[in-house]
Motif scaffolding. Sequence first.
Motif, PDB file in Angstrom:
ATOM      1  N   LYS A 291       0.805  -1.219   0.000  1.00 47.17           N
ATOM      2  CA  LYS A 291       0.000   0.000   0.000  1.00 47.17           C
ATOM      3  C   LYS A 291       0.840   1.271   0.000  1.00 47.17           C
ATOM      4  N   TYR A 292       2.148   1.121   0.181  1.00 43.73           N
ATOM      5  CA  TYR A 292       2.996   2.292   0.362  1.00 43.73           C
ATOM      6  C   TYR A 292       4.299   2.176  -0.432  1.00 43.73           C
ATOM      7  N   HIS A 293       4.782   3.334  -0.855  1.00 48.05           N
ATOM      8  CA  HIS A 293       6.170   3.468  -1.244  1.00 48.05           C
ATOM      9  C   HIS A 293       6.901   3.984  -0.003  1.00 48.05           C
ATOM     10  N   CYS A 294       7.914   3.274   0.420  1.00 43.61           N
ATOM     11  CA  CYS A 294       8.538   3.566   1.710  1.00 43.61           C
ATOM     12  C   CYS A 294      10.027   3.830   1.555  1.00 43.61           C
ATOM     13  N   LYS A 295      10.507   4.864   2.232  1.00 46.73           N
ATOM     14  CA  LYS A 295      11.945   5.094   2.345  1.00 46.73           C
ATOM     15  C   LYS A 295      12.233   5.652   3.732  1.00 46.73           C
ATOM     16  N   VAL A 296      13.460   5.456   4.183  1.00 44.73           N
ATOM     17  CA  VAL A 296      13.875   5.918   5.509  1.00 44.73           C
ATOM     18  C   VAL A 296      14.954   6.980   5.351  1.00 44.73           C
ATOM     19  N   HIS A 297      14.698   8.144   5.906  1.00 43.61           N
ATOM     20  CA  HIS A 297      15.692   9.207   5.928  1.00 43.61           C
ATOM     21  C   HIS A 297      16.557   9.012   7.173  1.00 43.61           C
ATOM     22  N   ARG A 298      17.800   8.665   6.968  1.00 39.58           N
ATOM     23  CA  ARG A 298      18.690   8.426   8.106  1.00 39.58           C
ATOM     24  C   ARG A 298      19.194   9.746   8.669  1.00 39.58           C
ATOM     25  N   ALA A 299      19.211   9.809   9.983  1.00 43.10           N
ATOM     26  CA  ALA A 299      19.649  11.012  10.685  1.00 43.10           C
ATOM     27  C   ALA A 299      20.200  10.573  12.039  1.00 43.10           C
ATOM     28  N   SER A 300      20.264  11.478  12.966  1.00 48.15           N
ATOM     29  CA  SER A 300      20.692  11.147  14.322  1.00 48.15           C
ATOM     30  C   SER A 300      19.544  11.395  15.287  1.00 48.15           C
ATOM     31  N   LEU A 301      19.627  10.755  16.436  1.00 48.40           N
ATOM     32  CA  LEU A 301      18.612  10.951  17.475  1.00 48.40           C
ATOM     33  C   LEU A 301      18.598  12.409  17.894  1.00 48.40           C
ATOM     34  N   GLU A 302      17.417  12.907  18.193  1.00 47.31           N
ATOM     35  CA  GLU A 302      17.284  14.293  18.604  1.00 47.31           C
ATOM     36  C   GLU A 302      18.238  14.615  19.762  1.00 47.31           C
ATOM     37  N   TYR A 303      19.099  15.626  19.533  1.00 45.41           N
ATOM     38  CA  TYR A 303      20.023  16.167  20.525  1.00 45.41           C
ATOM     39  C   TYR A 303      21.143  15.191  20.908  1.00 45.41           C
ATOM     40  N   PHE A 304      21.301  14.087  20.167  1.00 39.00           N
ATOM     41  CA  PHE A 304      22.402  13.152  20.376  1.00 39.00           C
ATOM     42  C   PHE A 304      22.940  12.732  19.001  1.00 39.00           C
ATOM     43  N   ARG A 305      23.876  13.488  18.481  1.00 39.28           N
ATOM     44  CA  ARG A 305      24.347  13.266  17.111  1.00 39.28           C
ATOM     45  C   ARG A 305      25.042  11.920  16.932  1.00 39.28           C
ATOM     46  N   ALA A 306      25.541  11.319  18.016  1.00 38.59           N
ATOM     47  CA  ALA A 306      26.282  10.065  17.889  1.00 38.59           C
ATOM     48  C   ALA A 306      25.372   8.838  17.869  1.00 38.59           C
ATOM     49  N   ILE A 307      24.047   9.019  18.085  1.00 39.49           N
ATOM     50  CA  ILE A 307      23.120   7.891  18.101  1.00 39.49           C
ATOM     51  C   ILE A 307      22.309   7.905  16.807  1.00 39.49           C
ATOM     52  N   PRO A 308      22.451   6.861  15.971  1.00 35.00           N
ATOM     53  CA  PRO A 308      21.735   6.836  14.683  1.00 35.00           C
ATOM     54  C   PRO A 308      20.220   6.709  14.882  1.00 35.00           C
ATOM     55  N   ASP A 309      19.490   7.386  14.017  1.00 35.10           N
ATOM     56  CA  ASP A 309      18.028   7.299  14.018  1.00 35.10           C
ATOM     57  C   ASP A 309      17.548   7.619  12.608  1.00 35.10           C
ATOM     58  N   GLY A 310      16.258   7.695  12.434  1.00 32.69           N
ATOM     59  CA  GLY A 310      15.733   8.016  11.122  1.00 32.69           C
ATOM     60  C   GLY A 310      14.244   8.285  11.136  1.00 32.69           C
ATOM     61  N   ILE A 311      13.768   8.915  10.074  1.00 30.79           N
ATOM     62  CA  ILE A 311      12.340   9.171   9.856  1.00 30.79           C
ATOM     63  C   ILE A 311      11.905   8.372   8.639  1.00 30.79           C
ATOM     64  N   ALA A 312      10.845   7.604   8.783  1.00 38.59           N
ATOM     65  CA  ALA A 312      10.280   6.874   7.647  1.00 38.59           C
ATOM     66  C   ALA A 312       9.308   7.780   6.906  1.00 38.59           C
ATOM     67  N   GLU A 313       9.391   7.768   5.590  1.00 39.79           N
ATOM     68  CA  GLU A 313       8.460   8.508   4.740  1.00 39.79           C
ATOM     69  C   GLU A 313       7.699   7.502   3.883  1.00 39.79           C
ATOM     70  N   LEU A 314       6.388   7.446   4.083  1.00 38.51           N
ATOM     71  CA  LEU A 314       5.535   6.526   3.335  1.00 38.51           C
ATOM     72  C   LEU A 314       4.641   7.343   2.407  1.00 38.51           C
ATOM     73  N   ARG A 315       4.479   6.859   1.193  1.00 43.75           N
ATOM     74  CA  ARG A 315       3.544   7.461   0.253  1.00 43.75           C
ATOM     75  C   ARG A 315       2.424   6.468  -0.003  1.00 43.75           C
ATOM     76  N   TYR A 316       1.203   6.838   0.389  1.00 39.76           N
ATOM     77  CA  TYR A 316       0.066   5.930   0.329  1.00 39.76           C
ATOM     78  C   TYR A 316      -0.448   5.785  -1.100  1.00 39.76           C
ATOM     79  N   THR A 317      -0.470   4.556  -1.573  1.00 41.44           N
ATOM     80  CA  THR A 317      -0.991   4.281  -2.911  1.00 41.44           C
ATOM     81  C   THR A 317      -2.413   3.720  -2.865  1.00 41.44           C
ATOM     82  N   GLY A 318      -2.777   3.126  -1.724  1.00 42.94           N
ATOM     83  CA  GLY A 318      -4.118   2.572  -1.561  1.00 42.94           C
ATOM     84  C   GLY A 318      -4.329   1.261  -2.246  1.00 42.94           C
ATOM     85  N   THR A 319      -3.302   0.706  -2.851  1.00 42.63           N
ATOM     86  CA  THR A 319      -3.429  -0.591  -3.535  1.00 42.63           C
ATOM     87  C   THR A 319      -3.114  -1.730  -2.588  1.00 42.63           C
ATOM     88  N   HIS A 320      -3.524  -2.933  -2.934  1.00 38.45           N
ATOM     89  CA  HIS A 320      -3.298  -4.111  -2.109  1.00 38.45           C
ATOM     90  C   HIS A 320      -2.438  -5.103  -2.857  1.00 38.45           C
TER      91      HIS A 320
END
Length: 283
Positions: free
Chosen positions: A254-283
């Motif tokens: 149902k989604y096109h998905c990618k992860v934007h890699r970044a660091s944890l808020e206020y801790f640059r040495a800890i890896p984190d990320g935001i997922a971006e999903l684009r809803y297609t509505g298909t099954h």
Amino acid sequence: MVSPAIALAFLPFIVTLLIRYRHYLVLLYRAVLVAWLRDRLTGTSREQRAFQYVLAHAIPGDPHHILQTFDQWCYHCEHLSCVGPDKGRIVERVLLERAPLRVLELGTYCGYGTVLLAQGLPPGARLYTIEGDPRHAAVAEKVIRLAGFSEETVSTQQGGGWARCLPAPVTESDAAQVELIVGPSEEVIPCLREKHGLMNANLVFMDHWKRSYLRDLRLLESHQLLAEGATILADNVLFPGAPHFLQYAKTCGKYHCKVHRASLEYFRAIPDGIAELRYTGTH
């Protein structure tokens, strides 16, 4: 009793672990131990302390300066689990690209993400933000007002509900309208259309309990609250992580998905990320 020889044998291993995970230990110290101690010494929560700092140092009606002041507090005083400036730029870029008119935020917390979203929305947009903890919602309400956005608060309770609409401050006519809804997300989401007039959302920002991401995404699907081509942004998908949510988003079709890699808020040495999903509505 452990013999000294065995203890010494494990010492290099322990030292290696401490060095490798020192940033996580600092996070534990700042986010948990310091907050716990100051809560008891001051009789106030760290969220309230953060707001008092922002109230004393930020420029009222200036959302950007209010966010900067929050960042100063989090870098130099105490840690708050806000999206932060680094990942915030990812959110701002998506807002600029998509220009959504109907936005849903899950997890208002102190209002940092709400202000970040509201300042990046086009004229006439409306932001619905849901917070399950009334204490956090009380702080967020003040932050939203301080930033200069028109705001109304709707509080809900299980098995019924009550609402109180707060008079909005004077703002520019084209500023985004913000509605703060207090209640558990799993109870509020099914009522968004009938009680709050949200037919569907062009963008959803998830920053609440990570274990609730998948459940709430499925709720949005089942209640047809995602517009065609809607964007879903989910914070902290790498740390502390939301593996089941990511697996579902990547495999359900149902989604096109990618992860934007970044660091944890206020801790640059800890890896984190935001997922971006684009809803297609298909099954």
